[in-house]
Motif scaffolding. Structure first.
Motif, PDB file in Angstrom:
ATOM      1  N   PRO A  25      13.099  10.039  20.665  1.00 57.33           N
ATOM      2  CA  PRO A  25      11.951   9.827  19.771  1.00 57.33           C
ATOM      3  C   PRO A  25      12.278   8.797  18.687  1.00 57.33           C
ATOM      4  N   PRO A  26      11.316   7.925  18.411  1.00 52.67           N
ATOM      5  CA  PRO A  26      11.525   6.945  17.338  1.00 52.67           C
ATOM      6  C   PRO A  26      11.470   7.635  15.980  1.00 52.67           C
ATOM      7  N   PRO A  27      11.956   6.999  14.943  1.00 50.91           N
ATOM      8  CA  PRO A  27      11.885   7.576  13.605  1.00 50.91           C
ATOM      9  C   PRO A  27      10.431   7.872  13.226  1.00 50.91           C
ATOM     10  N   THR A  28      10.230   8.931  12.467  1.00 50.37           N
ATOM     11  CA  THR A  28       8.868   9.290  12.065  1.00 50.37           C
ATOM     12  C   THR A  28       8.476   8.681  10.722  1.00 50.37           C
ATOM     13  N   ALA A  29       9.443   8.391   9.872  1.00 48.10           N
ATOM     14  CA  ALA A  29       9.132   7.756   8.591  1.00 48.10           C
ATOM     15  C   ALA A  29       8.706   6.312   8.864  1.00 48.10           C
ATOM     16  N   PRO A  30       7.542   5.891   8.353  1.00 54.71           N
ATOM     17  CA  PRO A  30       7.037   4.542   8.652  1.00 54.71           C
ATOM     18  C   PRO A  30       8.033   3.420   8.343  1.00 54.71           C
ATOM     19  N   ASP A  31       8.716   3.502   7.194  1.00 54.88           N
ATOM     20  CA  ASP A  31       9.650   2.424   6.860  1.00 54.88           C
ATOM     21  C   ASP A  31      10.823   2.388   7.834  1.00 54.88           C
ATOM     22  N   GLN A  32      11.302   3.544   8.243  1.00 56.52           N
ATOM     23  CA  GLN A  32      12.413   3.584   9.198  1.00 56.52           C
ATOM     24  C   GLN A  32      11.972   3.118  10.583  1.00 56.52           C
ATOM     25  N   LEU A  33      10.750   3.469  10.968  1.00 53.08           N
ATOM     26  CA  LEU A  33      10.212   3.027  12.252  1.00 53.08           C
ATOM     27  C   LEU A  33      10.124   1.500  12.295  1.00 53.08           C
ATOM     28  N   LEU A  34       9.528   0.905  11.268  1.00 53.31           N
ATOM     29  CA  LEU A  34       9.391  -0.556  11.246  1.00 53.31           C
ATOM     30  C   LEU A  34      10.748  -1.249  11.165  1.00 53.31           C
ATOM     31  N   SER A  35      11.662  -0.672  10.411  1.00 51.75           N
ATOM     32  CA  SER A  35      12.998  -1.255  10.302  1.00 51.75           C
ATOM     33  C   SER A  35      13.723  -1.206  11.653  1.00 51.75           C
ATOM     34  N   LEU A  55      11.536 -10.612  10.811  1.00 56.18           N
ATOM     35  CA  LEU A  55      11.345 -10.863   9.378  1.00 56.18           C
ATOM     36  C   LEU A  55      10.123 -10.117   8.855  1.00 56.18           C
ATOM     37  N   PHE A  56       9.032 -10.194   9.610  1.00 58.31           N
ATOM     38  CA  PHE A  56       7.793  -9.532   9.218  1.00 58.31           C
ATOM     39  C   PHE A  56       8.014  -8.023   9.076  1.00 58.31           C
ATOM     40  N   LEU A  57       8.584  -7.405  10.102  1.00 56.36           N
ATOM     41  CA  LEU A  57       8.762  -5.945  10.098  1.00 56.36           C
ATOM     42  C   LEU A  57       9.765  -5.482   9.047  1.00 56.36           C
ATOM     43  N   THR A  58      10.806  -6.261   8.814  1.00 52.82           N
ATOM     44  CA  THR A  58      11.786  -5.901   7.782  1.00 52.82           C
ATOM     45  C   THR A  58      11.132  -5.890   6.407  1.00 52.82           C
ATOM     46  N   ALA A  59      10.364  -6.915   6.101  1.00 52.47           N
ATOM     47  CA  ALA A  59       9.680  -6.969   4.799  1.00 52.47           C
ATOM     48  C   ALA A  59       8.634  -5.869   4.687  1.00 52.47           C
ATOM     49  N   MET A  77       1.591  -5.201   5.081  1.00 50.30           N
ATOM     50  CA  MET A  77       1.136  -6.374   5.827  1.00 50.30           C
ATOM     51  C   MET A  77       1.320  -7.624   4.983  1.00 50.30           C
ATOM     52  N   ASP A  78       0.932  -7.551   3.711  1.00 50.31           N
ATOM     53  CA  ASP A  78       1.108  -8.696   2.813  1.00 50.31           C
ATOM     54  C   ASP A  78       2.579  -9.091   2.690  1.00 50.31           C
ATOM     55  N   ALA A  79       3.442  -8.105   2.541  1.00 46.28           N
ATOM     56  CA  ALA A  79       4.875  -8.388   2.403  1.00 46.28           C
ATOM     57  C   ALA A  79       5.408  -9.061   3.664  1.00 46.28           C
ATOM     58  N   GLY A  80       4.988  -8.573   4.823  1.00 47.66           N
ATOM     59  CA  GLY A  80       5.428  -9.171   6.078  1.00 47.66           C
ATOM     60  C   GLY A  80       4.943 -10.605   6.229  1.00 47.66           C
ATOM     61  N   TYR A  87      10.032 -17.904   5.355  1.00 46.32           N
ATOM     62  CA  TYR A  87      11.117 -18.316   6.246  1.00 46.32           C
ATOM     63  C   TYR A  87      10.651 -19.185   7.410  1.00 46.32           C
ATOM     64  N   GLY A  88       9.394 -19.016   7.831  1.00 47.59           N
ATOM     65  CA  GLY A  88       8.894 -19.775   8.971  1.00 47.59           C
ATOM     66  C   GLY A  88       8.203 -21.071   8.586  1.00 47.59           C
ATOM     67  N   GLY A  89       7.708 -21.135   7.356  1.00 45.60           N
ATOM     68  CA  GLY A  89       7.092 -22.361   6.866  1.00 45.60           C
ATOM     69  C   GLY A  89       5.640 -22.570   7.235  1.00 45.60           C
ATOM     70  N   ALA A  90       5.043 -21.663   8.002  1.00 43.31           N
ATOM     71  CA  ALA A  90       3.638 -21.834   8.391  1.00 43.31           C
ATOM     72  C   ALA A  90       2.710 -21.284   7.325  1.00 43.31           C
ATOM     73  N   GLU A  91       1.506 -21.793   7.334  1.00 44.17           N
ATOM     74  CA  GLU A  91       0.427 -21.332   6.461  1.00 44.17           C
ATOM     75  C   GLU A  91      -0.775 -21.009   7.339  1.00 44.17           C
TER      76      GLU A  91
END
Length: 177
Positions: A25-35, A55-59, A77-80, A87-91
């Motif tokens: 089973p994957p982690p249940t805490a959202p931050d741990q799951l995304l990390s 990078l997106f998921l870590t942030a 979502m904003d942080a990601g 880091y990617g340079g796109a807008e």
């Protein structure tokens, strides 16, 4: 567009996630799951997409630490998105996966409303991402691999933007069931 590896890298990511889920089973805490997902994609997905998703998921995971309210997801979502831009340079408007993410992120801002309900807001975010992905068909590539190709040859929507919209739709469908 680009060198054609978008589908391959996303398929590789999907297989890695399926294998990861089968292993326990994957982690249940959202931050741990995304990390954990970030680590998995950085290791297994490959390509620039793997790095950008990582990078997106870590942030996003950092933003969710010790937060479990609906506005936290809009903030994640904003942080990601900010991490991808830094880091990617796109807008937004550069004809990349960021176009779909940014559109979805704008729709997720509705989660800051006290009367927000997750699934209707998420449905709007998915629809916004899909519309944004289709809109990349008409854009000049300002970043990413497609920027190395003549715009006359870019006849389809950006594959990364389409993939992001598909991933968001899959998340929504998974949450519904």
């Amino acid at each position: 567009a680009g060198d054609g590896d978008c589908g391959h890298t996303h398929a590789r990511a999907a297989r890695a996630i399926q294998e990861w889920i089968r292993s326990g089973p994957p982690p249940t805490a959202p931050d741990q799951l995304l990390s954990s997902l970030a680590d998995l994609l950085l290791e297994k997905m490959g390509g620039s997409s793997g790095v950008l998703y990582g990078l997106f998921l870590t942030a996003a995971a950092r933003s969710l630490h010790n937060r479990h309210d609906l506005p936290a997801w809009a903030d994640a979502m904003d942080a990601g998105i900010k991490a991808m831009q830094r880091y990617g340079g796109a807008e937004p408007g550069d004809r990349t996966m960021l176009d779909s993410l940014w559109a979805a992120g704008q729709a997720l801002q509705a989660l800051h409303s006290p009367s927000a309900e997750l699934l209707p807001v998420l449905a709007t975010a998915v629809q916004s991402a899909e519309v944004a992905a289709e809109a990349t068909k008409q854009m000049e590539a300002g970043a990413g691999r497609a920027s190395y190709i003549s715009s006359a040859q870019l006849l389809q929507p950006d594959p990364g933007a389409v993939a992001v919209a598909a991933v968001l739709r899959a998340v929504m469908e998974g949450m519904k069931s």
